[in-house]
Design an enzyme around this catalytic site. Structure first.
Site, PDB file in Angstrom:
ATOM      1  CG  ASP A 145      63.932  55.682  10.450  1.00 49.72           C
ATOM      2  OD1 ASP A 145      64.731  54.882  10.979  1.00 49.72           O
ATOM      3  OD2 ASP A 145      63.339  55.442   9.383  1.00 49.72           O
ATOM      4  NE  ARG A 197      60.900  44.616  22.040  1.00 52.21           N
ATOM      5  CZ  ARG A 197      60.296  45.483  21.216  1.00 52.21           C
ATOM      6  NH1 ARG A 197      60.859  45.823  20.072  1.00 52.21           N
ATOM      7  NH2 ARG A 197      59.126  46.032  21.535  1.00 52.21           N
ATOM      8  CB  THR A 208      71.596  49.951  14.498  1.00 50.59           C
ATOM      9  OG1 THR A 208      71.854  48.872  13.600  1.00 50.59           O
ATOM     10  CG2 THR A 208      70.393  49.644  15.373  1.00 50.59           C
ATOM     11  CG  HIS A 266      54.854  50.160  14.455  1.00 51.56           C
ATOM     12  ND1 HIS A 266      55.907  49.408  14.899  1.00 51.56           N
ATOM     13  CD2 HIS A 266      53.795  49.312  14.390  1.00 51.56           C
ATOM     14  CE1 HIS A 266      55.494  48.171  15.104  1.00 51.56           C
ATOM     15  NE2 HIS A 266      54.223  48.089  14.791  1.00 51.56           N
ATOM     16  CG  ASN A 293      67.761  40.442  13.232  1.00 46.13           C
ATOM     17  OD1 ASN A 293      67.228  41.476  12.843  1.00 46.13           O
ATOM     18  ND2 ASN A 293      67.908  40.151  14.527  1.00 46.13           N
ATOM     19  CB  CYS A 296      45.311  68.123  18.645  1.00 41.42           C
ATOM     20  SG  CYS A 296      44.573  68.277  20.280  1.00 41.42           S
ATOM     21  CB  SER A 347      63.432  41.485  17.969  1.00 44.55           C
ATOM     22  OG  SER A 347      62.330  42.333  18.307  1.00 44.55           O
TER      23      SER A 347
END
Ligand code: NAD
Ligand code: APR
Length: 240
Positions: A104, A36, A28, A119, A208, A127, A187
């Site tokens: 990213d 979230r 961020t 992830h 955090n 495809c 989170s």
């Protein structure tokens, strides 16, 4: 505060195997929204309409628009100082690996070599039907698979999909042998990444911006921004 960051610097210098686990909060400060927080993606878009296999299958236009927009956003952003500090720490042998939920590619772009993307990544495309590899250009141009005519998708893990086996296994191996695990900007709401901090015998640290419930499961909790906290810790590390 300086007591907490001093403690973390000390633990970092004495650790024999340190692993970092990051989430969207790590980006961020590079102007990429998280999911979230109040200005996160999931407060603007319902994840079920864009981040699920059902979305990919049944409303490709919405799916494509969401990921095309995120790809363009990432291209206009750069890893902040906190990323460069993690790259230095790997070079200086202070940390051994980074396991990230982010797609990213910023940890790799900042110079870290041992990065495991739980992830997947927004820098790979394939495809959705025949899994043939494709390219960002073809995806952004909303072209169809040249082999079977199917829809193209980015290599990110959608809700409900399984994690890439190799990234998960490598992350687990590092976490298990770590005597220090530092969790930054997540989170911890998404399984199974959220379980990783529980799988180490080592010391656990949580950095955090929001620390809602008292994190009983962490040895040290530092409420603050990733980039700022990493700079404070690094000031201790480089001064000794
Ligand atoms: P999900 O339906 O994918 O849940 C994953 C499975 O884990 C379910 O069977 C669930 O019951 C089980 N589970 C959840 N928490 C658990 C826990 N603490 N212990 C044991 N089992 C647990 O639901 P989700 O949480 O919404 O999504 C997580 C999945 O989505 C993961 O596979 C993750 O990789 C993927 N994901 C996708 C995105 C995206 O934006 N596209 C982002 C993050 C994660
Ligand atoms: N410094 C530290 N923490 C921050 C910062 C910052 N600059 N900015 C935001 N945060 C915190 C937020 O307070 C929040 O608790 O980072 C956390 C980000 O949490 P999420 O938005 O839930 O992101 P993440 O945990 O990575 O989500 C996990 O969910 O939808 C999926 O694909 C998505 O991989 C992601 C997964």
């Amino acid at each position: 505060d300086s007591k907490e960051t001093g403690t973390l610097a000390d633990w970092l210098q004495h650790a024999t195997h340190a692993t970092i686990l990051t989430g969207a909060g790590m980006s961020t400060e590079s102007d990429i929204p998280d999911f979230r927080s109040k200005e996160g993606w999931w407060n603007r878009v319902d994840p079920r309409t864009v981040a699920t296999p059902e979305a990919l299958q049944n409303h490709y236009d919405l799916f494509h628009e969401f990921y095309a927009m995120r790809i363009k956003r990432i291209k206009s952003c750069t890893p902040h100082t906190g990323y460069n500090i993690l790259a230095d720490w790997e070079k200086n042998g202070l940390i051994q690996a980074i396991s990230t939920q982010n797609v990213d590619g910023f940890h790799t772009r900042a110079g870290n070599e041992h990065v495991y993307e739980l992830h997947g990544s927004l820098h790979q495309f394939r495809c959705a039907h025949c899994a043939r590899p494709s390219s960002e250009k073809q995806f952004l141009n909303k072209e169809n698979c040249q082999h079977c005519g199917g829809h193209l998708r980015p290599g990110v893990v959608l809700f409900g999909e399984t994690l890439p086996e190799d990234s998960w296994k490598a992350s687990l191996a590092h976490i298990r042998r770590s005597d220090l695990v530092i969790v930054i900007g997540t989170s911890l709401k998404v399984y199974p990444a959220s379980e990783l901090p529980n799988m180490t015998e080592g010391k656990t640290v949580y950095i955090n911006a929001e620390v809602d419930h008292p994190n009983t499961r962490f040895d040290l909790v530092i409420k603050g921004k990733a980039g700022e906290v990493l700079q404070q810790v690094n000031a201790f590390v480089t001064s000794t």
